[in-house]
Motif scaffolding. Structure first.
Motif, PDB file in Angstrom:
ATOM      1  N   LEU A  90     -10.833  58.968  56.677  1.00  0.00           N
ATOM      2  CA  LEU A  90     -11.803  59.521  55.181  1.00  0.00           C
ATOM      3  C   LEU A  90     -11.285  61.526  54.783  1.00  0.00           C
ATOM      4  O   LEU A  90     -11.192  61.428  53.208  1.00  0.00           O
ATOM      5  CB  LEU A  90     -13.267  60.081  55.529  1.00  0.00           C
ATOM      6  N   PHE A  91     -10.154  62.020  56.064  1.00  0.00           N
ATOM      7  CA  PHE A  91      -9.598  62.896  55.562  1.00  0.00           C
ATOM      8  C   PHE A  91      -8.522  63.133  54.593  1.00  0.00           C
ATOM      9  O   PHE A  91      -8.264  63.896  54.371  1.00  0.00           O
ATOM     10  CB  PHE A  91      -9.713  64.276  56.507  1.00  0.00           C
ATOM     11  N   ALA A  92      -7.984  62.226  55.294  1.00  0.00           N
ATOM     12  CA  ALA A  92      -6.330  61.589  54.809  1.00  0.00           C
ATOM     13  C   ALA A  92      -6.412  60.910  53.175  1.00  0.00           C
ATOM     14  O   ALA A  92      -5.592  61.617  52.546  1.00  0.00           O
ATOM     15  CB  ALA A  92      -5.730  60.560  55.566  1.00  0.00           C
ATOM     16  N   ALA A  93      -7.312  59.986  53.299  1.00  0.00           N
ATOM     17  CA  ALA A  93      -8.020  59.740  51.735  1.00  0.00           C
ATOM     18  C   ALA A  93      -7.725  60.633  51.043  1.00  0.00           C
ATOM     19  O   ALA A  93      -7.547  60.517  49.686  1.00  0.00           O
ATOM     20  CB  ALA A  93      -8.556  58.913  52.358  1.00  0.00           C
ATOM     21  N   GLY A  94      -9.065  61.291  50.990  1.00  0.00           N
ATOM     22  CA  GLY A  94      -9.340  62.356  50.406  1.00  0.00           C
ATOM     23  C   GLY A  94      -7.983  63.410  49.608  1.00  0.00           C
ATOM     24  O   GLY A  94      -8.173  64.084  48.882  1.00  0.00           O
ATOM     25  N   ALA A  95      -7.851  64.265  50.801  1.00  0.00           N
ATOM     26  CA  ALA A  95      -6.428  64.660  50.861  1.00  0.00           C
ATOM     27  C   ALA A  95      -5.394  64.074  50.172  1.00  0.00           C
ATOM     28  O   ALA A  95      -4.389  64.326  48.981  1.00  0.00           O
ATOM     29  CB  ALA A  95      -5.905  64.862  52.316  1.00  0.00           C
ATOM     30  N   GLY A  96      -5.298  62.993  50.370  1.00  0.00           N
ATOM     31  CA  GLY A  96      -3.953  61.927  49.802  1.00  0.00           C
ATOM     32  C   GLY A  96      -4.380  61.498  48.029  1.00  0.00           C
ATOM     33  O   GLY A  96      -3.870  62.136  46.703  1.00  0.00           O
ATOM     34  N   PHE A 127      -1.671  63.607  45.212  1.00  0.00           N
ATOM     35  CA  PHE A 127      -1.218  62.459  44.249  1.00  0.00           C
ATOM     36  C   PHE A 127      -2.193  61.633  42.800  1.00  0.00           C
ATOM     37  O   PHE A 127      -1.523  60.502  42.370  1.00  0.00           O
ATOM     38  CB  PHE A 127      -0.733  60.900  45.309  1.00  0.00           C
ATOM     39  N   ILE A 128      -3.127  62.372  42.250  1.00  0.00           N
ATOM     40  CA  ILE A 128      -3.501  61.718  41.269  1.00  0.00           C
ATOM     41  C   ILE A 128      -4.067  62.819  40.639  1.00  0.00           C
ATOM     42  O   ILE A 128      -4.597  64.285  41.276  1.00  0.00           O
ATOM     43  CB  ILE A 128      -4.585  60.931  41.579  1.00  0.00           C
ATOM     44  N   GLU A 129      -3.740  62.934  39.367  1.00  0.00           N
ATOM     45  CA  GLU A 129      -3.874  64.072  38.166  1.00  0.00           C
ATOM     46  C   GLU A 129      -5.224  63.677  37.571  1.00  0.00           C
ATOM     47  O   GLU A 129      -5.716  64.662  37.106  1.00  0.00           O
ATOM     48  CB  GLU A 129      -3.011  64.084  37.383  1.00  0.00           C
ATOM     49  N   GLN A 130      -5.859  62.333  37.884  1.00  0.00           N
ATOM     50  CA  GLN A 130      -7.219  62.198  36.854  1.00  0.00           C
ATOM     51  C   GLN A 130      -8.359  63.540  38.073  1.00  0.00           C
ATOM     52  O   GLN A 130      -7.312  64.558  38.265  1.00  0.00           O
ATOM     53  CB  GLN A 130      -7.615  60.843  37.644  1.00  0.00           C
ATOM     54  N   LYS A 181     -10.851  64.933  40.495  1.00  0.00           N
ATOM     55  CA  LYS A 181     -10.826  65.355  41.511  1.00  0.00           C
ATOM     56  C   LYS A 181     -11.709  65.385  42.162  1.00  0.00           C
ATOM     57  O   LYS A 181     -11.896  65.544  43.356  1.00  0.00           O
ATOM     58  CB  LYS A 181      -9.847  66.470  41.965  1.00  0.00           C
ATOM     59  N   VAL A 182     -12.547  64.623  41.825  1.00  0.00           N
ATOM     60  CA  VAL A 182     -14.454  64.652  42.522  1.00  0.00           C
ATOM     61  C   VAL A 182     -14.505  64.188  43.788  1.00  0.00           C
ATOM     62  O   VAL A 182     -14.472  64.201  44.549  1.00  0.00           O
ATOM     63  CB  VAL A 182     -15.271  64.163  41.522  1.00  0.00           C
ATOM     64  N   ALA A 183     -13.864  62.524  43.389  1.00  0.00           N
ATOM     65  CA  ALA A 183     -13.298  61.713  44.845  1.00  0.00           C
ATOM     66  C   ALA A 183     -12.925  62.342  45.673  1.00  0.00           C
ATOM     67  O   ALA A 183     -13.232  62.020  46.805  1.00  0.00           O
ATOM     68  CB  ALA A 183     -12.265  60.685  43.985  1.00  0.00           C
ATOM     69  N   GLY A 184     -11.593  62.511  45.776  1.00  0.00           N
ATOM     70  CA  GLY A 184     -11.062  63.253  46.891  1.00  0.00           C
ATOM     71  C   GLY A 184     -12.403  63.914  47.718  1.00  0.00           C
ATOM     72  O   GLY A 184     -12.479  64.026  48.705  1.00  0.00           O
ATOM     73  N   TYR A 185     -12.718  64.920  46.761  1.00  0.00           N
ATOM     74  CA  TYR A 185     -13.042  66.371  47.294  1.00  0.00           C
ATOM     75  C   TYR A 185     -14.776  65.290  47.602  1.00  0.00           C
ATOM     76  O   TYR A 185     -15.002  65.752  49.182  1.00  0.00           O
ATOM     77  CB  TYR A 185     -14.203  67.333  45.894  1.00  0.00           C
TER      78      TYR A 185
END
Length: 164
Positions: free
Chosen positions: A39-45, A49-52, A54-58
């Protein structure tokens, strides 16, 4: 086997003993750290890498932290859930006879007949009765005289041996 009957209270101490003695023999004995790491790796990724937005990552990183807290405080959380239950603090009547083991309180009644017991796991402080259905029931040795503990183990294992 001579019939035996006793009563005990589902206190915090009894439930803590139940958790501590059952955990090493359960499915979740070793915590799974892979899930929060992923989960942490996917969020950090997503953050890197996404400019849109950032809510999903957080959100994924927050879920990873929440999962780590769940792993760290699982005993406390399990005990709290048990103490919130209506059975907490209730008197339980335990009966052991030729038919099996019965427990009864104001809110629940269970019966485990000898032929339904697949095996008995003896721990330092108690017995874990494993039913053929996969369910488990913990009984503290402090509830029984020493000779009855051995009788329960022999009776349960004897029944398991004849039905296998």
């Amino acid at each position: 086997m001579q019939p035996f009957s006793t009563q005990f209270t589902l206190s915090r101490e009894y439930l803590a003993e139940c958790f501590d003695q059952s955990l090493p023999h359960g499915k979740g004995a070793k915590p799974n750290y892979l899930f929060p790491v992923l989960l942490f790796a996917a969020g950090a990724g997503l953050l890197l890498f996404i400019e849109q937005s950032k809510v999903a990552g957080y959100m994924l990183i927050a879920l990873a932290v929440l999962e780590l807290l769940h792993i760290r405080f699982r005993r406390a959380w399990w005990l709290t859930r048990q103490m919130w239950g209506k059975g907490a603090g209730a008197e339980v009547k335990l009966t052991i006879d030729e038919d099996g083991i019965q427990t009864q309180n104001a809110y629940a009644q269970t019966a485990l007949i000898w032929s339904d017991i697949e095996r008995v796991i003896e721990t330092d402080l108690g017995l874990i009765l494993v039913a053929k259905s996969g369910s488990r029931q913990y009984l503290s040795k402090s509830l029984f005289p020493a000779d009855l503990v051995n009788e329960i183990i022999v009776k349960a294992n004897g029944q398991a041996g004849t039905n296998s």
